[in-house]
Design a protein around this motif. Sequence first.
Motif, mmCIF file in Angstrom:
data_model
loop_
_atom_site.group_PDB
_atom_site.id
_atom_site.type_symbol
_atom_site.label_atom_id
_atom_site.label_comp_id
_atom_site.label_asym_id
_atom_site.label_seq_id
_atom_site.Cartn_x
_atom_site.Cartn_y
_atom_site.Cartn_z
ATOM 1 N N ASP A 215 31.670 -106.311 6.139
ATOM 2 C CA ASP A 215 31.900 -107.750 6.254
ATOM 3 C C ASP A 215 32.244 -108.152 7.690
ATOM 4 O OD1 ASP A 215 34.626 -107.236 6.705
ATOM 5 O OD2 ASP A 215 35.239 -107.774 4.675
ATOM 6 N N ALA A 216 32.498 -109.439 7.885
ATOM 7 C CA ALA A 216 32.731 -109.969 9.231
ATOM 8 C C ALA A 216 34.020 -109.455 9.845
ATOM 9 C CB ALA A 216 32.752 -111.497 9.189
ATOM 10 N N ALA A 217 34.927 -108.925 9.023
ATOM 11 C CA ALA A 217 36.182 -108.353 9.519
ATOM 12 C C ALA A 217 36.078 -106.839 9.685
ATOM 13 C CB ALA A 217 37.327 -108.701 8.573
ATOM 14 N N ASP A 218 34.853 -106.315 9.680
ATOM 15 C CA ASP A 218 34.581 -104.882 9.883
ATOM 16 C C ASP A 218 35.108 -104.001 8.754
ATOM 17 O OD1 ASP A 218 33.412 -105.626 12.267
ATOM 18 O OD2 ASP A 218 35.196 -105.195 13.474
ATOM 19 N N ARG A 219 35.215 -104.581 7.565
ATOM 20 C CA ARG A 219 35.656 -103.823 6.393
ATOM 21 C C ARG A 219 34.475 -103.553 5.468
ATOM 22 N NH1 ARG A 219 40.028 -108.376 4.997
ATOM 23 N NH2 ARG A 219 37.986 -109.386 4.862
ATOM 24 N N PRO A 220 34.465 -102.405 4.789
ATOM 25 C CA PRO A 220 33.413 -102.168 3.791
ATOM 26 C C PRO A 220 33.532 -103.184 2.660
ATOM 27 C CG PRO A 220 34.525 -100.116 4.395
ATOM 28 C CD PRO A 220 35.353 -101.234 4.961
ATOM 29 N N ALA A 221 32.490 -103.996 2.499
ATOM 30 C CA ALA A 221 32.494 -105.011 1.436
ATOM 31 C C ALA A 221 31.878 -104.479 0.154
ATOM 32 C CB ALA A 221 31.739 -106.253 1.898
ATOM 33 N N ALA A 222 30.955 -103.519 0.278
ATOM 34 C CA ALA A 222 30.323 -102.946 -0.912
ATOM 35 C C ALA A 222 29.552 -101.690 -0.532
ATOM 36 C CB ALA A 222 29.368 -103.947 -1.573
ATOM 37 N N VAL A 223 29.680 -100.667 -1.371
ATOM 38 C CA VAL A 223 28.828 -99.484 -1.282
ATOM 39 C C VAL A 223 27.660 -99.727 -2.233
ATOM 40 C CG1 VAL A 223 28.668 -96.984 -1.569
ATOM 41 C CG2 VAL A 223 30.817 -98.015 -0.788
ATOM 42 N N ILE A 224 26.436 -99.532 -1.728
ATOM 43 C CA ILE A 224 25.247 -99.860 -2.510
ATOM 44 C C ILE A 224 24.325 -98.644 -2.644
ATOM 45 C CG2 ILE A 224 25.322 -102.316 -1.948
ATOM 46 C CD1 ILE A 224 23.229 -101.782 0.235
ATOM 47 N N ASP A 225 23.217 -98.827 -3.342
ATOM 48 C CA ASP A 225 22.178 -97.803 -3.532
ATOM 49 C C ASP A 225 22.726 -96.537 -4.201
ATOM 50 O OD1 ASP A 225 20.488 -99.593 -2.418
ATOM 51 O OD2 ASP A 225 20.002 -98.422 -0.631
ATOM 52 N N TRP A 226 23.065 -96.672 -5.466
ATOM 53 C CA TRP A 226 23.666 -95.589 -6.241
ATOM 54 C C TRP A 226 22.641 -94.852 -7.102
ATOM 55 C CZ3 TRP A 226 28.941 -94.390 -6.082
ATOM 56 C CH2 TRP A 226 29.753 -95.281 -5.356
ATOM 57 N N GLU A 227 21.359 -94.943 -6.786
ATOM 58 C CA GLU A 227 20.341 -94.393 -7.675
ATOM 59 C C GLU A 227 20.405 -92.872 -7.795
ATOM 60 O OE1 GLU A 227 16.167 -94.477 -5.855
ATOM 61 O OE2 GLU A 227 17.219 -96.013 -4.706
ATOM 62 N N MET A 228 21.063 -92.176 -6.847
ATOM 63 C CA MET A 228 21.176 -90.724 -6.919
ATOM 64 C C MET A 228 22.566 -90.264 -7.362
ATOM 65 S SD MET A 228 19.027 -89.750 -3.469
ATOM 66 C CE MET A 228 18.965 -87.988 -3.853
ATOM 67 N N ALA A 229 23.392 -91.181 -7.799
ATOM 68 C CA ALA A 229 24.765 -90.844 -8.166
ATOM 69 C C ALA A 229 24.819 -89.915 -9.372
ATOM 70 C CB ALA A 229 25.560 -92.117 -8.459
ATOM 71 N N THR A 230 25.822 -89.045 -9.374
ATOM 72 C CA THR A 230 26.026 -88.120 -10.486
ATOM 73 C C THR A 230 27.443 -87.571 -10.391
ATOM 74 O OG1 THR A 230 25.062 -86.209 -11.630
ATOM 75 C CG2 THR A 230 25.216 -86.069 -9.225
ATOM 76 N N LEU A 231 27.776 -86.647 -11.280
ATOM 77 C CA LEU A 231 29.026 -85.904 -11.178
ATOM 78 C C LEU A 231 28.729 -84.540 -10.571
ATOM 79 C CD1 LEU A 231 30.930 -86.558 -14.532
ATOM 80 C CD2 LEU A 231 30.951 -87.900 -12.414
ATOM 81 N N GLY A 232 29.616 -84.083 -9.715
ATOM 82 C CA GLY A 232 29.414 -82.785 -9.082
ATOM 83 C C GLY A 232 30.444 -82.545 -8.018
ATOM 84 N N ASP A 233 30.064 -81.825 -6.985
ATOM 85 C CA ASP A 233 30.962 -81.501 -5.887
ATOM 86 C C ASP A 233 30.770 -82.531 -4.779
ATOM 87 O OD1 ASP A 233 32.274 -80.408 -3.659
ATOM 88 O OD2 ASP A 233 31.964 -78.368 -4.408
ATOM 89 N N PRO A 234 31.748 -83.414 -4.567
ATOM 90 C CA PRO A 234 31.573 -84.519 -3.623
ATOM 91 C C PRO A 234 31.441 -84.096 -2.161
ATOM 92 C CG PRO A 234 33.338 -85.011 -5.178
ATOM 93 C CD PRO A 234 33.008 -83.559 -5.332
ATOM 94 N N LEU A 235 31.812 -82.860 -1.822
ATOM 95 C CA LEU A 235 31.643 -82.441 -0.434
ATOM 96 C C LEU A 235 30.175 -82.464 -0.016
ATOM 97 C CD1 LEU A 235 34.223 -79.531 0.049
ATOM 98 C CD2 LEU A 235 34.385 -81.917 0.807
ATOM 99 N N THR A 236 29.267 -82.480 -0.994
ATOM 100 C CA THR A 236 27.849 -82.603 -0.648
ATOM 101 C C THR A 236 27.563 -83.955 0.007
ATOM 102 O OG1 THR A 236 27.403 -83.328 -2.928
ATOM 103 C CG2 THR A 236 27.042 -80.993 -2.417
ATOM 104 N N ASP A 237 28.310 -85.003 -0.356
ATOM 105 C CA ASP A 237 28.147 -86.306 0.295
ATOM 106 C C ASP A 237 28.522 -86.227 1.767
ATOM 107 O OD1 ASP A 237 27.166 -87.920 -1.754
ATOM 108 O OD2 ASP A 237 29.135 -88.670 -2.351
ATOM 109 N N LEU A 238 29.681 -85.634 2.041
ATOM 110 C CA LEU A 238 30.160 -85.526 3.416
ATOM 111 C C LEU A 238 29.181 -84.735 4.265
ATOM 112 C CD1 LEU A 238 32.408 -85.951 5.541
ATOM 113 C CD2 LEU A 238 33.503 -83.864 4.657
ATOM 114 N N ALA A 239 28.730 -83.602 3.750
ATOM 115 C CA ALA A 239 27.823 -82.752 4.511
ATOM 116 C C ALA A 239 26.496 -83.454 4.776
ATOM 117 C CB ALA A 239 27.586 -81.438 3.770
#
Length: 336
Positions: A215-239
Amino acid sequence: MAEPVPGLDLDRFGAWLVSAVPGAGGEVTASVIAGGKSNLTYDVTDGTSRWIVRRPPLGHVLATAHDMGREYRVMSALQGSAVPVPHMFAFCDDPEVIGAPFYVMERIDGTAFTRAAQLEALGADRTRTISTRMVDTMADLHAVVPDAVGLGDFGRPEGFLGRQVERWKKQLDSSHTRDLPAADELYRRLSADVPPDGAVGIVHGDFRLDNVLVDAADRPAAVIDWEMATLGDPLTDLALMLVYGRMAAAAGAIVADANLAPGFLTEAEIVERYASRSDRDLSRFGFYLGLAAFKLTGILEGIHYRYQHGQTVGPGFDRIGDLVDPLLQAGLDALD
């Protein structure tokens, strides 16, 4: 009658909207704001209110790769959490309405930064703030307990890392146009030493700055594009986010390069910031980086395959294949 929009029958959609979203009018107009081989996104208005509509690409697609119900469910579940997501209004699984399942969500004002030049215009201090808050948002997502938000059955987390290795091996095999000894070696080393899965969390699957509306205040307003979302080991996102950043340094204008802007957190700073906000074990993070490089190799080789067979046209595609060797070497180096 409204002007036709590819993939969105406005008459049928308008009639459905009135019944599904309280207060909505049936006379709607729309414009495509994203397209291609990913999910189609439309900006829709009835003259008073505005929404975003998402549907799968046109033509024959794999339902599992463009699961509208999956995207709708995960964003609905995260309402009220520390993770900013658009408000979800309605989901339609009846293909008779517009030809495919779709959903309607809140329109968020924000910028998806893809290029370094966009951030350079803001200055290094604001860029640092934006990238820091992006990492914090990722850590907040990974701290969400799936059962607590009704996502306990959202995926198969057991054996997640091992399945990822095999999945991308199959993807590489299906896109074979050339021998890649380094890919064979990376696969051999990954499959021979898969660490135990970390604590189960929600994996976005493609978490990058260009999938965060700021947003205009440099804050995350929304995380989008979740078509690959699942349950698992989240460190894969960071990497994966870090390896995308490494690829940007080598690829130039071919891929999103926002991370190259002055002030953007370095790779080491990103890992340090994430570690300070998370209790996840990073002692085997080299494996995750190697897996991310292997995954991106599978994606790039798929693009290279389509280019070689005349199925992908446009600037830059002729150079995608050149990114693979340095990417594989980076993956092997990470395992060391």
